[in-house]
Design a protein around this motif. Sequence first.
Motif, PDB file in Angstrom:
ATOM      1  N   SER A 679       0.841  -1.191   0.000  1.00  0.00           N
ATOM      2  CA  SER A 679       0.000   0.000   0.000  1.00  0.00           C
ATOM      3  C   SER A 679       0.877   1.242   0.000  1.00  0.00           C
ATOM      4  O   SER A 679       2.113   1.169   0.052  1.00  0.00           O
ATOM      5  CB  SER A 679      -0.909  -0.006   1.247  1.00  0.00           C
ATOM      6  N   ARG A 680       0.218   2.415  -0.101  1.00  0.00           N
ATOM      7  CA  ARG A 680       0.957   3.677  -0.139  1.00  0.00           C
ATOM      8  C   ARG A 680       1.773   3.846   1.125  1.00  0.00           C
ATOM      9  O   ARG A 680       1.328   3.522   2.217  1.00  0.00           O
ATOM     10  CB  ARG A 680      -0.029   4.816  -0.301  1.00  0.00           C
ATOM     11  N   LEU A 681       2.984   4.389   0.973  1.00  0.00           N
ATOM     12  CA  LEU A 681       3.875   4.619   2.112  1.00  0.00           C
ATOM     13  C   LEU A 681       3.446   5.856   2.872  1.00  0.00           C
ATOM     14  O   LEU A 681       2.948   6.840   2.297  1.00  0.00           O
ATOM     15  CB  LEU A 681       5.311   4.793   1.636  1.00  0.00           C
ATOM     16  N   THR A 682       3.606   5.808   4.165  1.00  0.00           N
ATOM     17  CA  THR A 682       3.331   6.992   4.985  1.00  0.00           C
ATOM     18  C   THR A 682       4.472   7.993   4.764  1.00  0.00           C
ATOM     19  O   THR A 682       5.560   7.653   4.275  1.00  0.00           O
ATOM     20  CB  THR A 682       3.258   6.613   6.469  1.00  0.00           C
ATOM     21  N   PHE A 686       8.307   7.199   3.696  1.00  0.00           N
ATOM     22  CA  PHE A 686       8.947   7.722   2.490  1.00  0.00           C
ATOM     23  C   PHE A 686      10.264   8.437   2.822  1.00  0.00           C
ATOM     24  O   PHE A 686      11.252   8.323   2.082  1.00  0.00           O
ATOM     25  CB  PHE A 686       7.992   8.672   1.768  1.00  0.00           C
ATOM     26  N   ARG A 754       5.483  -2.341  -9.403  1.00  0.00           N
ATOM     27  CA  ARG A 754       5.969  -1.917  -8.101  1.00  0.00           C
ATOM     28  C   ARG A 754       5.067  -2.556  -7.048  1.00  0.00           C
ATOM     29  O   ARG A 754       3.897  -2.880  -7.329  1.00  0.00           O
ATOM     30  CB  ARG A 754       5.901  -0.401  -7.942  1.00  0.00           C
ATOM     31  N   GLN A 756       3.517  -1.268  -4.724  1.00  0.00           N
ATOM     32  CA  GLN A 756       2.369  -0.411  -4.379  1.00  0.00           C
ATOM     33  C   GLN A 756       1.386  -0.268  -5.539  1.00  0.00           C
ATOM     34  O   GLN A 756       0.255   0.232  -5.365  1.00  0.00           O
ATOM     35  CB  GLN A 756       2.843   0.988  -3.958  1.00  0.00           C
ATOM     36  N   ARG A 757       1.865  -0.636  -6.780  1.00  0.00           N
ATOM     37  CA  ARG A 757       1.015  -0.411  -7.949  1.00  0.00           C
ATOM     38  C   ARG A 757       1.472  -1.326  -9.089  1.00  0.00           C
ATOM     39  O   ARG A 757       2.617  -1.797  -9.100  1.00  0.00           O
ATOM     40  CB  ARG A 757       1.082   1.047  -8.385  1.00  0.00           C
TER      41      ARG A 757
END
Length: 803
Positions: A679-682, A686, A754, A756-757
């Motif tokens: 999932s997206r990094l906080t 990052f 990636r 995350q995606r």
Amino acid sequence: MRTVSLEKPLQLEKNDEFQRFREILTDFQKSTGLTALLMDMEGNSVTEASHQRLCREFHQKNPEAKECCRFSNKKMVRLITDKSSQTSYRQTCANGLINVAVPIMAGERKVATLILGEFFLEPPNQERFRQQAKKFGFDEENYLKSLQEVPVLSIMELNQHLSFLQMLTEYFAEMIQGTQDRQSVRAELSAVNQQREVSIQQLRATEQELQEHYKQLKRQESQIKSSKERWSFAIEGSQDGVWDWDLTEGKNTITEQWAGMLGYTKEEIENSIDFFADHIHPEDHQRIHKILQQFRNGEYLFHRYEFRMRKKDGSYCWILSRGKVVAWDENGQPLRITGTHTDISGWREKMNRLIENRRQLTFVLEGSGSGIWEWDLENKTIYLDAGSRRILGLSDEIITTEEWNERIDPSVRSEVLKSDEETIREEKNYQKEILMRRKDGGSFWARISGRPVRWNDNGKLQQFSGIITDISEEKELEKAMSYQEQILSSFFQQSPDAIVHMTKDMIIKNVNRKFADTFEYTAKECRGQRIDDLIVAPHQLEEAKRIERLAGRLQNLEVETLRYSKHGKEIPVIIRGGPIMVDGKIAGHQATYTDISGQKRIEEQLKRALTETVNSFAKLSEKRDLYIFGHQQRVAQLAVAIGRKMNMHESQIQGLWIAAALHDIGKIIIPSEILSKPSRLTPLEFEFIKTHPQNAYDVLADIDFDWPVADMILQHHEKIDGSGYPNGLKREEILLGAKILMVSDVVEAISSHRPQRPALGLDYALKEIEVYRGYWYDEAVADACLSLFREDGFQLEAENPNI
């Protein structure tokens, strides 16, 4: 001192004119500081002379020193009273001073001896006279002071003084002899007159005798006329001009030759002495006027003198005049003087040139350290000038042939003497270099050149003359140069590199052994060949010409290239060289060829080892995240392609590949949970991710790469507008390799999957590059990347082993 010995019939001191001679000698002694004394044939002094103060106040007052003088004069006295001795004699007295004795001749008869004395021919040895002062108990200071008053003459000055005094004395002797002869003639004439009276009475007694006497006179008249004609022919043949000066009428009769010397005809010249006087050079006028007055006064019976006369065209010529009184009145005064004029302008010019040449020769010899010698073969003596004496360490001006031979080093003496005999026999010029010894025993090298200069009436060689030069320094220099040449030759032949010496046109003059071994040619095969014809392949000729042009401009050329042996073997070499400069001009070229075959093999081994090492480092990240390893391989593939598209050098490409292969190695420190988070990094995560360039730099900074690998990796997330990380660098602050890594990383990351995606595709990635070209991404790098994919059809491979 000089002694003149006169026979009793010639009474010099009783003649009125002799007082003038004494006065001249006195003036000579005052002006020169020399002692001149005339002595007759009995050894009696007929003039007064004063010794040098050194002799007067010291030597003559000390019994022991005076005895030395008396002993030295014994031979001089014998020469004075020896009527048969007609040669000059020079001696150095026991007290160290020099005297010369010269015979005075009247016709063929020795009538006196002239002594010229008490002088030196070179500066006196102060130490010798200091010891002499101690020996005889003289006051040393006054004795040495009086020594400085003694004249020091050169050979030329001595000869000039002797020539002047000898000519002057012989002139007075001849004049006095002439006076005595005239008196004898007058006495004889008186007796003849008496006899004539008797004869006249006898002639009157008989007419037959008178007639016979008349016929005899006619015959004598004819003889006189014939004699005059012969004399006239002789004068005309000699080109001398004749003058006849009648003192009673002031009339000067001249011949056509006399007038012609001055550019006149006989008719153009008045028969008066005034014309003669008006044409004398102003600087000679007073002297000649005095001579003419002395003729009038009866002081001269015969005199020769030189002067200048003005010619018709205004120029001057040198005249040698000889005059003689031929008629006197009843009181013995001259009535008529006859003489000749000879144009000696050419002779004077030659003498002046000779004097100037002699002066220049002396100057050159003194400057060059050389000396003149003259070898008298008949008397077996050798004359040495000051330069020769200095070179040989000798003081005597004249030495024997044996003394000269002793100066030749024993190791070469027999060979030199044998060569001398051959030179004399063949009468040829020669030049030799001989090892000599000075008087003090020291050895030196001399260059001796000579030539035959004089023969006797029978054609036998009598004299050699030449020059001696000390060439010891030249020999030492030759020895040093020879040693230096041996060293250079050794360096040349023993060099580990192949060396070639060429002309300006690149024609080989010489090669060393290493060149011959490396390129499989003999030295003989190389000489005379163009270097490019031997070791350059046809496809390399343009490169070779470019190197040749560079060699003409650069002093230190260094090029890495390939060359080929005689049998076609490819040899990687480094060429170093440049022009050979002589006096600021290119005299040729030199080059060294370093065979780097072994180095190249080592480099390939190192390159393989480096590649394996880099791949090993990259695999470390694979242990943490397999994505990272595949990503780094593809970024490296694209970065290398962009670098080649931008014409980067292969060595730079090598460093770029290493940086690309390791650019994400800093992520091994970041927890795998963050790296693989789906999932997206906080923001905090990052920020943690953004530490990976610094982490990689810290790991790689201490490794001694040939390229700035650690810096490229540290900067591979910097953007040209300064919005990147970790240091916010802009444009020129960012390395070109880092800019290439930035674009390559973005393209690969967007086009790949990636955590995350999913993958966004290559077109999306290229659009990203195109949009932010000039903002985030360097224009040249972005253009190269876009051209690779859109024009060249470049594709990223799944795996990229190595460059």
